[in-house]
Structure formats: structure tokens, C-alpha cells
Design an enzyme around this catalytic site. Structure first.
Site, PDB file in Angstrom:
ATOM      1  N   THR A  44       0.827  -1.214   0.000  1.00  0.00           N
ATOM      2  CA  THR A  44       0.000   0.000   0.000  1.00  0.00           C
ATOM      3  C   THR A  44       0.859   1.261   0.000  1.00  0.00           C
ATOM      4  O   THR A  44       1.959   1.292   0.560  1.00  0.00           O
ATOM      5  CB  THR A  44      -0.953   0.042   1.214  1.00  0.00           C
ATOM      6  OG1 THR A  44      -0.164   0.047   2.400  1.00  0.00           O
ATOM      7  CG2 THR A  44      -1.885  -1.138   1.219  1.00  0.00           C
TER       8      THR A  44
ATOM      9  N   GLY B 196      -0.970  -4.517  10.993  1.00  0.00           N
ATOM     10  CA  GLY B 196      -1.603  -4.605  12.303  1.00  0.00           C
ATOM     11  C   GLY B 196      -3.113  -4.545  12.213  1.00  0.00           C
ATOM     12  O   GLY B 196      -3.713  -4.809  11.162  1.00  0.00           O
ATOM     13  N   ASP B 197      -3.729  -4.169  13.335  1.00  0.00           N
ATOM     14  CA  ASP B 197      -5.185  -4.136  13.401  1.00  0.00           C
ATOM     15  C   ASP B 197      -5.772  -3.077  12.466  1.00  0.00           C
ATOM     16  O   ASP B 197      -6.924  -3.201  12.039  1.00  0.00           O
ATOM     17  CB  ASP B 197      -5.621  -3.824  14.850  1.00  0.00           C
ATOM     18  CG  ASP B 197      -5.214  -4.946  15.795  1.00  0.00           C
ATOM     19  OD1 ASP B 197      -5.284  -6.117  15.390  1.00  0.00           O
ATOM     20  OD2 ASP B 197      -4.795  -4.640  16.933  1.00  0.00           O
TER      21      ASP B 197
ATOM     22  N   GLU C 151      -8.507   3.266  15.718  1.00  0.00           N
ATOM     23  CA  GLU C 151      -8.780   4.484  14.945  1.00  0.00           C
ATOM     24  C   GLU C 151      -9.610   5.419  15.810  1.00  0.00           C
ATOM     25  O   GLU C 151     -10.506   4.964  16.545  1.00  0.00           O
ATOM     26  CB  GLU C 151      -9.586   4.163  13.680  1.00  0.00           C
ATOM     27  CG  GLU C 151      -8.913   3.198  12.727  1.00  0.00           C
ATOM     28  CD  GLU C 151      -7.642   3.763  12.109  1.00  0.00           C
ATOM     29  OE1 GLU C 151      -7.652   4.956  11.721  1.00  0.00           O
ATOM     30  OE2 GLU C 151      -6.656   3.018  12.017  1.00  0.00           O
TER      31      GLU C 151
HETATM   32  N1  ATP Z   1       0.964   2.937   2.814  1.00  0.00           N
HETATM   33  C1  ATP Z   1       0.370   3.476   3.861  1.00  0.00           C
HETATM   34  N2  ATP Z   1       0.685   4.704   4.283  1.00  0.00           N
HETATM   35  C2  ATP Z   1       0.112   5.252   5.349  1.00  0.00           C
HETATM   36  N3  ATP Z   1      -0.813   4.621   6.114  1.00  0.00           N
HETATM   37  C3  ATP Z   1      -1.161   3.385   5.761  1.00  0.00           C
HETATM   38  C4  ATP Z   1      -0.594   2.753   4.624  1.00  0.00           C
HETATM   39  N4  ATP Z   1      -1.129   1.505   4.513  1.00  0.00           N
HETATM   40  C5  ATP Z   1      -2.007   1.389   5.535  1.00  0.00           C
HETATM   41  N5  ATP Z   1      -2.025   2.504   6.290  1.00  0.00           N
HETATM   42  C6  ATP Z   1      -2.788   2.779   7.536  1.00  0.00           C
HETATM   43  O1  ATP Z   1      -1.886   2.636   8.628  1.00  0.00           O
HETATM   44  C7  ATP Z   1      -2.618   2.426   9.833  1.00  0.00           C
HETATM   45  C8  ATP Z   1      -1.872   1.559  10.815  1.00  0.00           C
HETATM   46  O2  ATP Z   1      -1.494   0.374  10.215  1.00  0.00           O
HETATM   47  P1  ATP Z   1      -1.335  -1.023  10.941  1.00  0.00           P
HETATM   48  O3  ATP Z   1      -2.529  -1.357  11.675  1.00  0.00           O
HETATM   49  O4  ATP Z   1      -0.913  -1.960   9.860  1.00  0.00           O
HETATM   50  O5  ATP Z   1      -0.106  -0.816  11.923  1.00  0.00           O
HETATM   51  P2  ATP Z   1      -0.002  -0.428  13.464  1.00  0.00           P
HETATM   52  O6  ATP Z   1      -0.889   0.722  13.767  1.00  0.00           O
HETATM   53  O7  ATP Z   1       1.431  -0.308  13.753  1.00  0.00           O
HETATM   54  O8  ATP Z   1      -0.506  -1.716  14.208  1.00  0.00           O
HETATM   55  P3  ATP Z   1      -1.729  -1.992  15.228  1.00  0.00           P
HETATM   56  O9  ATP Z   1      -2.978  -1.525  14.513  1.00  0.00           O
HETATM   57  O10 ATP Z   1      -1.689  -3.479  15.434  1.00  0.00           O
HETATM   58  O11 ATP Z   1      -1.482  -1.212  16.485  1.00  0.00           O
HETATM   59  C9  ATP Z   1      -3.933   1.825   9.370  1.00  0.00           C
HETATM   60  O12 ATP Z   1      -4.959   2.672   9.795  1.00  0.00           O
HETATM   61  C10 ATP Z   1      -3.877   1.807   7.856  1.00  0.00           C
HETATM   62  O13 ATP Z   1      -5.092   2.262   7.312  1.00  0.00           O
HETATM   63  C1  6CM Z   2       0.970  -0.364  34.909  1.00  0.00           C
HETATM   64  C2  6CM Z   2       0.882  -1.172  33.687  1.00  0.00           C
HETATM   65  C3  6CM Z   2      -0.169  -0.646  32.759  1.00  0.00           C
HETATM   66  C4  6CM Z   2      -0.326  -1.578  31.617  1.00  0.00           C
HETATM   67  C5  6CM Z   2      -1.634  -1.337  30.919  1.00  0.00           C
HETATM   68  C6  6CM Z   2      -1.879  -2.472  30.012  1.00  0.00           C
HETATM   69  C7  6CM Z   2      -3.268  -2.447  29.461  1.00  0.00           C
HETATM   70  C8  6CM Z   2      -3.235  -3.236  28.196  1.00  0.00           C
HETATM   71  C9  6CM Z   2      -4.589  -3.437  27.606  1.00  0.00           C
HETATM   72  C10 6CM Z   2      -4.441  -3.736  26.159  1.00  0.00           C
HETATM   73  C11 6CM Z   2      -5.748  -3.687  25.497  1.00  0.00           C
HETATM   74  C12 6CM Z   2      -5.608  -3.742  24.017  1.00  0.00           C
HETATM   75  C13 6CM Z   2      -6.917  -3.577  23.374  1.00  0.00           C
HETATM   76  C14 6CM Z   2      -6.756  -3.589  21.901  1.00  0.00           C
HETATM   77  C15 6CM Z   2      -6.982  -2.581  21.149  1.00  0.00           C
HETATM   78  C16 6CM Z   2      -6.772  -2.635  19.685  1.00  0.00           C
HETATM   79  O1  6CM Z   2      -8.003  -2.782  19.039  1.00  0.00           O
HETATM   80  C17 6CM Z   2      -6.143  -1.338  19.193  1.00  0.00           C
HETATM   81  C18 6CM Z   2      -5.732  -1.501  17.751  1.00  0.00           C
HETATM   82  O2  6CM Z   2      -4.575  -2.220  17.645  1.00  0.00           O
HETATM   83  N1  6CM Z   2      -4.963  -1.018  19.972  1.00  0.00           N
HETATM   84  C19 6CM Z   2      -4.892   0.068  20.689  1.00  0.00           C
HETATM   85  O3  6CM Z   2      -5.771   0.889  20.703  1.00  0.00           O
HETATM   86  C20 6CM Z   2      -3.672   0.256  21.542  1.00  0.00           C
HETATM   87  C21 6CM Z   2      -4.082   0.438  22.974  1.00  0.00           C
HETATM   88  C22 6CM Z   2      -2.907   0.324  23.901  1.00  0.00           C
HETATM   89  C23 6CM Z   2      -3.329   0.530  25.310  1.00  0.00           C
HETATM   90  C24 6CM Z   2      -2.187   0.516  26.289  1.00  0.00           C
END
Ligand code: ATP
Ligand code: 6CM
Ligand code: CA
Length: 576
Positions: free
Chosen positions: A171, A197-198, A537
Site C-alpha cells: 500500500t 496490524g489491526d 482508529e
Molecule cells: N501505505 C500506507 N501509508 C500510510 N498509512 C497506511 C498505509 N497503509 C495502511 N495505512 C494505515 O496505517 C494504519 C496503521 O497500520 P497497521 O494497523 O498496519 O499498523 P499499526 O498501527 O502499527 O498496528 P496496530 O494496529 O496493530 O497497532 C492503518 O490505519 C492503515 O489504514
Molecule cells: C501499569 C501497567 C499498565 C499496563 C496497561 C496495560 C493495558 C493493556 C490493555 C491492552 C488492550 C488492548 C486492546 C486492543 C486494542 C486494539 O483494538 C487497538 C488496535 O490495535 N490497539 C490500541 O488501541 C492500543 C491500545 C494500547 C493501550 C495501552
């Protein structure tokens, strides 16, 4: 039926083979490939048994695939079988899968050819759900920015070995993968895969749901519409920062494990929650819809994306120290408490009986029907489900999660007993409390201690949730905020800066609601509202309604091909 099973299970081929210097009796039945070591007196020693459904590929000669492909010469009596091998390490919810490899030597070339032919026929016959052609989207900016390398070095060789052809799109902008799925011709693809990722998973999810509704002539925005279930599977190769959807469905976040699940055609239906604002769809979620702490952490972390995955730890600490709580009104529709409860200590894994019963209950007369359960909020109530309940107060965090949302940071997740595909979500309400209490709550996510066993925490299994601001503080429609959030990250992989948009909004003299939040960490004024974190998001609205859309078990609606059953992990051993 019995006759047929016996027929299939007949031995197709049996012969003596060598593995290294040891002699084996190998047999291929319909369902298994077994090889038993023989001692000098032809007595059986150890047997290895691999289900045909877990054979990844068969190659002539002595072949190695990972870390690099190599083929030994002069090997016309040899063949190599590749299969799924469960490693002894992983997480409490899933073991790592590795590529097992055994090189067999036959007494003749003819026999070698027979083995290869029979194995390939068995594979075709007994693996009907395997994908043949996949559309792969790599987010080069996800997680540690290793997506491309992970795919090309660990995943592509496995797909090639399994005879899967893939079309790869790296992408170049946010939402490209979603738009591709919505608009391009997908004929011939058996599934879509994301490497990231997510966030990129969510793009695929929105693309697949959106396309299915388009093709069915349905409007996603019409709250009265019953959504059509989706045939296209989604596979996830984890290369993000949280990888929550992968971790919660597979039990580990490991690219090789996920690639192997995708190859053998594993699938796991997932619940989806739709988020609406004023009767129009805002987003779908499979993991977290969170206000307060999780919203603030996400908003703060977007300003530190350059830090990579540790941006969440840094932002988590900053937000914790800012010690915030928010006023709001939560309304929820409880699910049937006789079926399951968020505190019943169950763990949902593929094949979970609660999820299967949920499907049976919701679709009693339509085993082949393809619609999702979906209806107006007002129609959600049934005899066994409760009435809407309202809670008003100040909250540290309000979280709705369709699944456990376990991830490496929190191996049991936000709600350890939540189900993947039961048509419900868990609503976790953390009322305002002293900082030490909240720290205890957070800390318990990292251990096996019960985070719900605290006096300021409530958890409910629900079908729907509504959130609004207290009377007199209702939300204004904020188009500027919407614009800022709509594009995701910029082409260089950076999100639009929140402080930038803050300045812009403050210049325009808009000083309340979400705009207040923008200066939350840099100015002294305490924000009155938080933002919603929807699967990573930021949502453009504060007042939202969430409802569970039901995934039909076995209906492959939103299937993560990387899903695994923990039961299989534990009890299916390659060694008899
Ligand atoms: N080429 C690109 N440039 C910029 N943004 C992108 C691109 N491709 C995808 N994205 C966007 O990047 C965002 C983050 O991507 P991704 O979820 O893969 O990684 P992350 O945020 O590091 O991981 P996680 O969601 O597990 O925390 C997504 O919202 C996606 O829409
Ligand atoms: C003193 C120690 C404190 C430690 C706290 C730990 C709490 C961890 C809970 C983790 C919950 C994750 C829930 C998942 C959310 C995902 O859909 C989302 C997209 O990737 N991630 C975040 O928003 C990222 C969110 C990150 C939150 C920390
Ligand atoms: Ca669920």
C-alpha cells in the site's frame, strides 16, 4: 456413511522408507501419513502421524524452504514432505506452528513417484477449504515497518510451497486496501490477506463488508437493513503494533504460524460491532470501542507514531499521569445472562460451544441462509434479554469489546471470557476512582489477576450500547474533526497531527467538546470529553450507538483464516 469413512480410510500406499540412516514403515491412509521407525528385528518403535489436512507440500529431492530454499542434487529416489509442526512454546492460548520437514528415501525411483503422486492426490481430496489464490496487502508502515520483509522472507516461500499463487499490493496510502476491495475485480481470489496490524485488518474488514453489501444492493448506512454475510475470508499476517485480532484468534502473533493456518484453510467466524452516529454508520469494530483511557492513549500515541510500538507504553504512562475521568451517560442492552457471563471464567477458542449455541439460537431455521443478524436497536430485545439499562456518572474508561482483545501487552485481554462469535460484546465500565485504584485495574491486565474484581469496575455482556454526554453538554457535529480523521495516516506513514488541528480549531475560536481534548496533554485546561478508540482508529464523534452484528459460525462471515483451536493445539500431537 460408515462405509464411506472406512473406504476413505483405507491404506493408499504402504512401503519401507528411509529417513537418514533409520528404516521406517510408512503408510498413507485417506486422513493420515504415518511413519514408524523399525528396529533391527522389524519391531515398531516410535510413530509419527501427520494429518493429510496439515501437510503443506511435497517436493522431489532433498529440499529445504526456510530460511532459504535449497535442493540437494542427485536425489531421484528421495522426496521431502512439509507439514505443520506444533512447537512447545507460545502463549497460554496458542502454540507457535513451525514448518516440519522430513526427507524420505525410497528403494526405487518408481516408488518415489508413487509416493509423490498419492500424497498430492490425498492433499487435493482432503483439503477442500484450502485457498488457491490470495490477494495480499502489505502495509509497509505498520508496526516496526517490517511488513515487506516478513512477507517475502517468511510467508511467500510457504505459499509457494503450498501451491498458492498470490497477488501482492504494497500500500502507498491509508485506505488503499479498503478501496481496492470495494472497487476492483476480485474474481478468482479465494481470500484477502493483510500483512500489518489491526488498522490494515480493519481496512480489509470494511472493504469486505462494504463490497458484500454493495453487491447485494444494500445500504450499510440504513440501520433497518439486515447485512449480508461475506464469503471472502480475511487472513492476517501479524506485522503491526498490537496485532490484537491475530493474537485473540490464533493465540500468538507469529507470521509463520498464521501463514500455516491460512494455507490449511483454518477459519474462525468473528463478531462484528457496528458503530453509528445519528443513524449513519461510522465504523465497524471487532476488538475495542473504548472511551476515556483507551481513547486518550490512542490520541496521544498518534503524535508519537515515530516511536513504533512503544508509543502505546509511553502514551499510556502520560495519560495515566494526567489522571482524567469523563462525564457521560451509558445505556446498554444486556444479553441473555443464562447463556454466558463475562465472569464465568470460560475461554473462547475455535469450536466453542457457547458460540455454536448462539448461532443455533439465532438461525434455527436457516442452516444455508446467508444473512447476518442485524436489526434496529429497538428490535434487539427478546424475552430472555433484558431491557435497556442506563448508568450516568464520571468514568475513567468505558470499553466495549466483541472478543477478549488479548494481545502481547495483555495476554488474557480486556475481557478474558468474551466470545469470538457469540453475537455479544462485553461492556467494561470503570468508574472514577483514585489513581492507585486505576493503576491496579490496568496492572491486572498484564497478569492473571481478575481486573473485574474491583469495587469501581462493572462488566456486562451486552447486545448494544449507547453513549451520550450529560444533558446540556450534547455534542455538536464537528465536520472539521471528521475531516482530520478521515484520511488515516499521510502517505509518508504519519497521521495528521492532532496538535496541528488543535491550533486550527482554536484559531477558529471553537473551544468545547472534542476540541478541548486536543490540548489535553499540552495545556493546563482539563478536557471535558475524551475520544473513542475504535480498533485503533479515532472516531469523529462522541455520541455513538454500538450494536452487535452477528457472525454465523461456519458461515465464514468475517473469518480470520489464521484462526486456531486451542483444543487442537493441546491435543493434536505429531508424536503418537
Ligand atoms: N501505505 C500506507 N501509508 C500510510 N498509512 C497506511 C498505509 N497503509 C495502511 N495505512 C494505515 O496505517 C494504519 C496503521 O497500520 P497497521 O494497523 O498496519 O499498523 P499499526 O498501527 O502499527 O498496528 P496496530 O494496529 O496493530 O497497532 C492503518 O490505519 C492503515 O489504514
Ligand atoms: C501499569 C501497567 C499498565 C499496563 C496497561 C496495560 C493495558 C493493556 C490493555 C491492552 C488492550 C488492548 C486492546 C486492543 C486494542 C486494539 O483494538 C487497538 C488496535 O490495535 N490497539 C490500541 O488501541 C492500543 C491500545 C494500547 C493501550 C495501552
Ligand atoms: Ca463476542
Amino acid at each position: 456413511m460408515e462405509l464411506l469413512d472406512m473406504d476413505i480410510d483405507l491404506v493408499r500406499l504402504e512401503s519401507s522408507l528411509w529417513v537418514g540412516k533409520k528404516r521406517y514403515r510408512a503408510a498413507l491412509t485417506g486422513w493420515h501419513l504415518n511413519w514408524t521407525e523399525l528396529d533391527k528385528k522389524n519391531r515398531d518403535k516410535k510413530t509419527v502421524s501427520v494429518p493429510v489436512s496439515e501437510v503443506i507440500g511435497v517436493e522431489e529431492g532433498r529440499v529445504q524452504v526456510l530460511p532459504q530454499r535449497s535442493v540437494a542434487k542427485d536425489t531421484d529416489r528421495e522426496f521431502t514432505v512439509f507439514y505443520v509442526k506444533r512447537s512447545s512454546s507460545g502463549s497460554p492460548y496458542g502454540l507457535l506452528w513451525r514448518l516440519g520437514r522430513t526427507q524420505f528415501c525410497c528403494p526405487s525411483r518408481d516408488l518415489r513417484d508413487q509416493w509423490m503422486t498419492q500424497l498430492r492426490i490425498a492433499l487435493k481430496t482432503h483439503s477442500p477449504s484450502r485457498p488457491h489464490r490470495l490477494l495480499v496487502f502489505i502495509n509497509p508502515f505498520g508496526g516496526r515497518k517490517q511488513g515487506r520483509q516478513i512477507y517475502h522472507s517468511l510467508v511467500a516461500p510457504l505459499f509457494e510451497l503450498a501451491g498458492i499463487s498470490s497477488h501482492v499490493v504494497v500500500t502507498e496510502r491509508a485506505n488503499q486496501a479498503r478501496d481496492h476491495i470495494l472497487k476492483k475485480d476480485l474474481t478468482g481470489f479465494d481470500g484477502v490477506v493483510c500483512v500489518g496490524g489491526d488498522g490494515i485488518f480493519s481496512e480489509l474488514l470494511h472493504g469486505v463488508i462494504g463490497r458484500t453489501q454493495q453487491e447485494a444492493g444494500l445500504s450499510e448506512h440504513d440501520p433497518s437493513v439486515t447485512l449480508q454475510s461475506c464469503d471472502l475470508h480475511i487472513g492476517i499476517i501479524p506485522a503491526g503494533s498490537t496485532d490484537c485480532v491475530c493474537f485473540a484468534t490464533v493465540g500468538v502473533n507469529d507470521p509463520v504460524t498464521s501463514a500455516l493456518h491460512i494455507i490449511i484453510g483454518d477459519s474462525q467466524p468473528l463478531d462484528v460491532c457496528s458503530v453509528h452516529h445519528c443513524s449513519s454508520l461510522v465504523r465497524y469494530s471487532v476488538s475495542l470501542v473504548g472511551y476515556g483511557f483507551y481513547g486518550d492513549v490512542l490520541a496521544e500515541s498518534e503524535r508519537h507514531r515515530w516511536m513504533g510500538p512503544i508509543r502505546y507504553d509511553y502514551s499510556g504512562a502520560m495519560v495515566y499521569l494526567s489522571n482524567r475521568s469523563y462525564a457521560g451517560v451509558i445505556q446498554y442492552l444486556p444479553a441473555d445472562s443464562q447463556l454466558s457471563s463475562p465472569r464465568d471464567n470460560t475461554r473462547c477458542l475455535s469450536g466453542c460451544s457457547v458460540c455454536s449455541k448462539g448461532t443455533e439460537r439465532l438461525f434455527p431455521h436457516s442452516p444455508g441462509a446467508s444473512s447476518l443478524y442485524s436489526s434496529h436497536f429497538s428490535q434487539f430485545s427478546s424475552d430472555t434479554e433484558g431491557e435497556w439499562v442506563s448508568v450516568e456518572g464520571r468514568f475513567r474508561a468505558v470499553s466495549l469489546t466483541c472478543m477478549s482483545s488479548s494481545c502481547p501487552r495483555s495476554p488474557l485481554g480486556l475481557s478474558p471470557s468474551a466470545h469470538l462469535a457469540d453475537g455479544t460484546g462485553d461492556l467494561i465500565i470503570v468508574r472514577d476512582t483514585h489513581p492507585l485504584g486505576f493503576l491496579t485495574f490496568l496492572h491486572r491486565h498484564t497478569s492473571t489477576q481478575d481486573q473485574f474484581d474491583l469495587p469501581f469496575v462493572d462488566v456486562h455482556r451486552v447486545k448494544a450500547v449507547r453513549f451520550s454526554l450529560p444533558t446540556g453538554e450534547e455534542e455538536d457535529r464537528d465536520e472539521e474533526w471528521e475531516r482530520v480523521n478521515d484520511g488515516g495516516m499521510t502517505e509518508e506513514g504519519k497521521r495528521p497531527s492532532r496538535s496541528g488541528s488543535h491550533k486550527h480549531l482554536v484559531e477558529r475560536g471553537e473551544e468545547r467538546g472534542q476540541k478541548d481534548f486536543l490540548c489535553g496533554l499540552c495545556c493546563s485546561k482539563a478536557p471535558t470529553v475524551s475520544v473513542w478508540n475504535c480498533d485503533g482508529e479515532i472516531l469523529p464523534h462522541t455520541e455513538i450507538s454500538c450494536r452487535q452484528e452477528e457472525a454465523r459460525s461456519g458461515g465464514n462471515i468475517l473469518a480470520n483464516e489464521g484462526a486456531i483451536t486451542r483444543v487442537n493445539n493441546r491435543y493434536n500431537s505429531n508424536i503418537k
